[in-house]
Design a protein around this motif. Sequence first.
Motif, short mmCIF file in Angstrom:
data_model
loop_
_atom_site.label_atom_id
_atom_site.label_comp_id
_atom_site.label_asym_id
_atom_site.label_seq_id
_atom_site.Cartn_x
_atom_site.Cartn_y
_atom_site.Cartn_z
N THR A 9 -2.06 -4.53 -6.93
CA THR A 9 -1.45 -3.43 -8.08
C THR A 9 -1.75 -2.15 -7.00
O THR A 9 -2.94 -1.59 -6.12
N THR A 10 -0.16 -1.48 -6.87
CA THR A 10 -0.79 -0.16 -6.34
C THR A 10 -0.08 0.52 -7.79
O THR A 10 0.18 0.06 -8.39
N THR A 45 -3.78 5.46 0.17
CA THR A 45 -4.41 4.65 -1.08
C THR A 45 -4.42 2.86 -1.32
O THR A 45 -2.96 3.14 -0.87
N LYS A 60 -6.96 -8.84 -6.68
CA LYS A 60 -8.02 -9.30 -7.99
C LYS A 60 -7.11 -10.96 -7.44
O LYS A 60 -6.53 -11.65 -6.74
N GLN A 96 -13.00 -6.51 -3.33
CA GLN A 96 -13.33 -5.96 -2.34
C GLN A 96 -12.36 -5.97 -1.11
O GLN A 96 -12.36 -7.00 -0.63
N PRO A 121 -4.76 -0.50 -2.06
CA PRO A 121 -4.76 -1.44 -3.20
C PRO A 121 -5.82 -2.02 -3.98
O PRO A 121 -6.90 -2.05 -3.33
N THR A 122 -5.38 -2.18 -5.17
CA THR A 122 -6.51 -2.94 -5.81
C THR A 122 -6.34 -4.44 -5.74
O THR A 122 -4.61 -4.73 -5.86
N ALA A 149 -12.16 -9.15 -8.92
CA ALA A 149 -11.55 -7.85 -9.05
C ALA A 149 -12.70 -7.99 -7.49
O ALA A 149 -13.83 -8.85 -7.20
N LYS A 199 0.66 -1.16 0.31
CA LYS A 199 -0.31 -0.10 -0.30
C LYS A 199 1.08 1.15 0.37
O LYS A 199 1.96 1.27 0.40
N SER A 242 -6.30 -2.26 5.15
CA SER A 242 -4.89 -2.77 4.48
C SER A 242 -3.45 -2.08 4.63
O SER A 242 -3.92 -0.61 6.02
N THR A 298 2.60 -4.07 -10.05
CA THR A 298 2.12 -4.90 -9.44
C THR A 298 2.44 -6.35 -9.27
O THR A 298 4.05 -6.41 -9.21
#
Length: 214
Positions: A198-199, A161, A166, A173, A163-164, A171, A157, A177, A203
């Motif tokens: 992914t930040t 913000t 998957k 939830q 990260p994403t 994706a 992280k 983090s 990735t």
Amino acid sequence: VKVGAIVVPAGSITSSATQLTFPLPATAVTGKVVVTTVDGTATSAADLVVFLPPKPASFVPAAAAVGTDVVINGTALAGSTLVTFTGAVSVTPTAVIAASLHAVVPAGALTGNVSVMNPAGTGTTTAVFKVLPKITGFAPPSGAVGDQVTVIGTNLKIGSTPPTVKVGAIAAQIGASSSTQVTFTIPPGAVTGKITITTADGTATSAANLTVTP
């Protein structure tokens, strides 16, 4: 007195028949010491090694995760004893020569400039080195849709913000983090596959699959 081809100002030399002392000229480079009197010239057998402030310029690779050996290229890197990454973490370099050195990205390193120190001073890159996220593990190793999974690693992280995350191509939830831990819920439609985080810096992909049970 000369160091290589560079003349030392006569007024700055303190001398006797057996010893002389002089300040190193600012433009001096590594070379022989040459002393000339009215009777002749003497040249040192060994070079006087002159350290200049380091000038690190680039990285190979330009982005890497914690624990990766990175080659820093530049000039005047000889004698370098410390490499400091953004995040105020430092390592001792290896394989140090004038044009390059190696440094292993330390835990706590962040994306940003890198500084190199040698006896003559410190030089900082204008280029930015990216510290990629890295997944070192996750638990539990399997679960059903709706179950929570916690991923551990480094640089997961950036700032505030999130990260994403998957599972395979689906994706997920995110719950809590941090830079070292991310918790997510296995999403509907997910099947057994790798976890990716992914930040803004890149990735990370898990080495093992997350097994999604019916």
